[in-house]
Design an enzyme around this catalytic site. Structure first.
Site, PDB file in Angstrom:
ATOM      1  N   ASP A  37       0.881  -1.175   0.000  1.00 17.46           N
ATOM      2  CA  ASP A  37       0.000   0.000   0.000  1.00 17.46           C
ATOM      3  C   ASP A  37       0.912   1.217   0.000  1.00 17.46           C
ATOM      4  O   ASP A  37       2.083   1.130   0.359  1.00 17.46           O
ATOM      5  CB  ASP A  37      -0.895   0.010   1.246  1.00 17.46           C
ATOM      6  CG  ASP A  37      -2.175   0.811   1.042  1.00 17.46           C
ATOM      7  OD1 ASP A  37      -3.263   0.193   1.022  1.00 17.46           O
ATOM      8  OD2 ASP A  37      -2.090   2.057   0.914  1.00 17.46           O
ATOM      9  N   ASN A  90      -5.902  -5.212  -5.639  1.00 16.66           N
ATOM     10  CA  ASN A  90      -7.086  -4.690  -4.951  1.00 16.66           C
ATOM     11  C   ASN A  90      -7.066  -3.180  -4.722  1.00 16.66           C
ATOM     12  O   ASN A  90      -8.121  -2.568  -4.574  1.00 16.66           O
ATOM     13  CB  ASN A  90      -7.189  -5.436  -3.599  1.00 16.66           C
ATOM     14  CG  ASN A  90      -8.160  -4.797  -2.659  1.00 16.66           C
ATOM     15  OD1 ASN A  90      -9.372  -4.903  -2.842  1.00 16.66           O
ATOM     16  ND2 ASN A  90      -7.650  -4.090  -1.648  1.00 16.66           N
ATOM     17  N   TYR A 156     -14.786   6.244 -12.858  1.00 16.61           N
ATOM     18  CA  TYR A 156     -14.680   5.028 -12.040  1.00 16.61           C
ATOM     19  C   TYR A 156     -15.167   3.814 -12.839  1.00 16.61           C
ATOM     20  O   TYR A 156     -14.520   2.767 -12.871  1.00 16.61           O
ATOM     21  CB  TYR A 156     -15.499   5.213 -10.759  1.00 16.61           C
ATOM     22  CG  TYR A 156     -15.313   4.105  -9.742  1.00 16.61           C
ATOM     23  CD1 TYR A 156     -14.121   3.976  -9.031  1.00 16.61           C
ATOM     24  CD2 TYR A 156     -16.336   3.200  -9.485  1.00 16.61           C
ATOM     25  CE1 TYR A 156     -13.959   2.961  -8.097  1.00 16.61           C
ATOM     26  CE2 TYR A 156     -16.181   2.191  -8.557  1.00 16.61           C
ATOM     27  CZ  TYR A 156     -14.993   2.074  -7.858  1.00 16.61           C
ATOM     28  OH  TYR A 156     -14.833   1.064  -6.933  1.00 16.61           O
ATOM     29  N   LYS A 160     -13.232   0.353 -13.979  1.00 17.82           N
ATOM     30  CA  LYS A 160     -13.662  -0.963 -13.473  1.00 17.82           C
ATOM     31  C   LYS A 160     -14.176  -1.873 -14.592  1.00 17.82           C
ATOM     32  O   LYS A 160     -13.980  -3.088 -14.534  1.00 17.82           O
ATOM     33  CB  LYS A 160     -14.715  -0.782 -12.377  1.00 17.82           C
ATOM     34  CG  LYS A 160     -14.178  -0.063 -11.131  1.00 17.82           C
ATOM     35  CD  LYS A 160     -13.001  -0.809 -10.511  1.00 17.82           C
ATOM     36  CE  LYS A 160     -12.557  -0.221  -9.178  1.00 17.82           C
ATOM     37  NZ  LYS A 160     -11.461  -0.994  -8.564  1.00 17.82           N
ATOM     38  N   THR A 193     -16.127   1.536   3.553  1.00 17.80           N
ATOM     39  CA  THR A 193     -14.666   1.403   3.732  1.00 17.80           C
ATOM     40  C   THR A 193     -14.085   2.811   3.624  1.00 17.80           C
ATOM     41  O   THR A 193     -14.828   3.793   3.638  1.00 17.80           O
ATOM     42  CB  THR A 193     -14.055   0.532   2.610  1.00 17.80           C
ATOM     43  OG1 THR A 193     -14.251   1.226   1.365  1.00 17.80           O
ATOM     44  CG2 THR A 193     -14.694  -0.849   2.525  1.00 17.80           C
TER      45      THR A 193
HETATM   46  N1  NAD Z   1     -16.057   0.047  -0.864  1.00 12.73           N
HETATM   47  C1  NAD Z   1     -16.812  -0.066  -1.938  1.00 12.73           C
HETATM   48  O1  NAD Z   1     -17.984   0.347  -1.945  1.00 12.73           O
HETATM   49  C2  NAD Z   1     -16.261  -0.727  -3.178  1.00 12.73           C
HETATM   50  C3  NAD Z   1     -17.164  -1.280  -4.097  1.00 12.73           C
HETATM   51  C4  NAD Z   1     -16.662  -1.884  -5.238  1.00 12.73           C
HETATM   52  C5  NAD Z   1     -15.297  -1.967  -5.452  1.00 12.73           C
HETATM   53  N2  NAD Z   1     -14.435  -1.414  -4.551  1.00 12.73           N
HETATM   54  C6  NAD Z   1     -13.001  -1.536  -4.830  1.00 12.73           C
HETATM   55  O2  NAD Z   1     -12.396  -2.267  -3.785  1.00 12.73           O
HETATM   56  C7  NAD Z   1     -11.003  -1.959  -3.747  1.00 12.73           C
HETATM   57  C8  NAD Z   1     -10.591  -1.721  -2.311  1.00 12.73           C
HETATM   58  O3  NAD Z   1     -11.241  -0.530  -1.867  1.00 12.73           O
HETATM   59  P1  NAD Z   1     -11.863  -0.374  -0.407  1.00 12.73           P
HETATM   60  O4  NAD Z   1     -13.312  -0.210  -0.575  1.00 12.73           O
HETATM   61  O5  NAD Z   1     -11.331  -1.395   0.504  1.00 12.73           O
HETATM   62  O6  NAD Z   1     -11.306   1.103  -0.080  1.00 12.73           O
HETATM   63  P2  NAD Z   1     -10.235   1.615   0.969  1.00 12.73           P
HETATM   64  O7  NAD Z   1     -10.029   3.048   0.654  1.00 12.73           O
HETATM   65  O8  NAD Z   1     -10.663   1.257   2.341  1.00 12.73           O
HETATM   66  O9  NAD Z   1      -8.930   0.778   0.593  1.00 12.73           O
HETATM   67  C9  NAD Z   1      -8.199   1.042  -0.582  1.00 12.73           C
HETATM   68  C10 NAD Z   1      -6.713   0.952  -0.278  1.00 12.73           C
HETATM   69  O10 NAD Z   1      -5.996   1.198  -1.499  1.00 12.73           O
HETATM   70  C11 NAD Z   1      -4.875   2.031  -1.183  1.00 12.73           C
HETATM   71  N3  NAD Z   1      -4.440   2.772  -2.360  1.00 12.73           N
HETATM   72  C12 NAD Z   1      -5.075   3.785  -3.005  1.00 12.73           C
HETATM   73  N4  NAD Z   1      -4.321   4.232  -4.002  1.00 12.73           N
HETATM   74  C13 NAD Z   1      -3.186   3.480  -4.006  1.00 12.73           C
HETATM   75  C14 NAD Z   1      -2.023   3.467  -4.804  1.00 12.73           C
HETATM   76  N5  NAD Z   1      -1.845   4.333  -5.812  1.00 12.73           N
HETATM   77  N6  NAD Z   1      -1.065   2.542  -4.529  1.00 12.73           N
HETATM   78  C15 NAD Z   1      -1.208   1.685  -3.497  1.00 12.73           C
HETATM   79  N7  NAD Z   1      -2.276   1.671  -2.692  1.00 12.73           N
HETATM   80  C16 NAD Z   1      -3.252   2.552  -2.950  1.00 12.73           C
HETATM   81  C17 NAD Z   1      -5.389   2.964  -0.092  1.00 12.73           C
HETATM   82  O11 NAD Z   1      -4.297   3.534   0.637  1.00 12.73           O
HETATM   83  C18 NAD Z   1      -6.240   2.014   0.737  1.00 12.73           C
HETATM   84  O12 NAD Z   1      -5.481   1.396   1.757  1.00 12.73           O
HETATM   85  C19 NAD Z   1     -10.813  -0.770  -4.683  1.00 12.73           C
HETATM   86  O13 NAD Z   1     -10.284  -1.226  -5.913  1.00 12.73           O
HETATM   87  C20 NAD Z   1     -12.226  -0.243  -4.880  1.00 12.73           C
HETATM   88  O14 NAD Z   1     -12.380   0.441  -6.101  1.00 12.73           O
HETATM   89  C21 NAD Z   1     -14.888  -0.814  -3.424  1.00 12.73           C
END
Ligand code: NAD
Length: 278
Positions: A37, A90, A156, A160, A193
């Site tokens: 991360d 992720n 977004y 995706k 999240t």
């Molecule tokens: N939470 C939702 O509603 C949701 C729904 C569908 C998909 N997602 C996807 O799930 C994945 C995880 O997201 P989450 O919901 O756990 O969010 P989150 O913000 O809690 O976690 C995302 C993590 O990615 C890290 N990150 C961001 N940019 C980065 C980079 N350039 N390099 C390295 N790390 C980086 C952040 O520091 C964070 O720790 C993402 O790809 C997000 O698009 C989330």
């Protein structure tokens, strides 16, 4: 991939949300962990939350938008553990707002992280996994937004949808190569999240969509109202990996919107607005 104990899991975006919960579950399954991360403090918290202080873990600071960071992550993984079996591409961010007010800086930022981050992960890890031989699995985190097209989220959605089709191509290519590397694409809907606050981590000097705050507030409300937790999504994901499932859709209700979109295409209709109400 059914047997996880003793194997090596690599998780990007491990400092928060799904990545953190996946780390905890993989540790509970007696896996060795590589956490990546750009948020070092968040990764340290993830390590503290692991079920035992004796879990073998390597934490690497990594910006997934930088190909050299993924190359470094792979090199450090093989140096420390000599293998990688389960790769979670992720890490991700979200920016919302109409297509025409989304700035070029935002297009570049979101595509560099959400789409190219996955590309870099595959380019650095899959060749090494192929050379290592044996069973392995890649899980790419897309989103329900990779299967439908809600308004106010085109940057977004583009990122995706890209991850979904990339995962489908990767699956076919690995079958053609007769490899034993499996692929899954994770497509959750809204979950509470850190994602709704990713606006705060914009690269310095990035021009923001003038409407992004209003839309970000809608995303925050929608994620707060999410029916599943990040821990639920991580559990469903690992169950999907064990079962060899390709499409992992934790929120079943989204299938209705996907069906509507497919019917719109097949029946030559204009797209139906299936945007969820916040
Ligand atoms: N939470 C939702 O509603 C949701 C729904 C569908 C998909 N997602 C996807 O799930 C994945 C995880 O997201 P989450 O919901 O756990 O969010 P989150 O913000 O809690 O976690 C995302 C993590 O990615 C890290 N990150 C961001 N940019 C980065 C980079 N350039 N390099 C390295 N790390 C980086 C952040 O520091 C964070 O720790 C993402 O790809 C997000 O698009 C989330």
């Amino acid at each position: 991939m059914q047997e996880l104990a003793g194997k090596v899991a690599v998780i990007t975006g491990a400092a928060s949300g799904f990545g953190r919960e996946l780390a905890i579950l993989c540790a509970e399954a007696d896996m060795k962990l590589v956490l990546a991360d750009r948020n070092e403090a968040g990764m340290a918290t993830t390590v503290e939350m692991l079920p035992s202080p004796h879990v073998p873990v390597l934490a690497v600071t990594c910006d997934v938008s930088r190909p050299q960071d993924l190359e470094n992550l792979a090199e450090r993984t093989w140096e420390k553990f000599g293998a990688a079996h389960l790769l979670f591409n992720n890490a991700g961010i979200a920016v919302a707002g109409p297509t025409w007010t989304t700035t070029l800086d935002e297009w570049k930022w979101v595509l560099d992280v959400n789409l190219m981050g996955v590309v870099h992960g595959i380019r650095s890890f899959v060749p090494r996994m192929l050379a290592q031989g044996g069973e392995a699995h890649v899980v790419n985190t897309a989103s329900a937004a990779g299967l439908v097209s809600p308004k106010g989220s085109s940057v977004y959605c583009v990122s995706k949808h890209g991850v979904v089709t990339l995962s489908e191509c990767l699956y076919h290519e690995l079958r053609e190569a007769e490899s034993s590397i499996g692929v899954s694409v994770l497509c959750p809907a809204f979950v509470d999240t850190g994602i709704a606050h990713s606006d705060q981590t914009r690269p310095e000097g990035t021009a923001a969509n003038p409407l992004s705050q209003r839309y970000a507030e809608q995303v925050r409300r929608a994620t707060k109202a999410g029916k599943l937790s990040a821990a639920d999504v991580a559990r469903i994901t690992l169950e999907g990996v064990r079962a060899g499932r390709f499409y992992i859709l934790p929120h079943k209700a989204i299938k209705r919107a996907i069906e509507t979109r497919m019917q719109d295409i097949l029946e030559d209709r204009v797209p139906t607005d299936t945007t969820p109400r916040p």
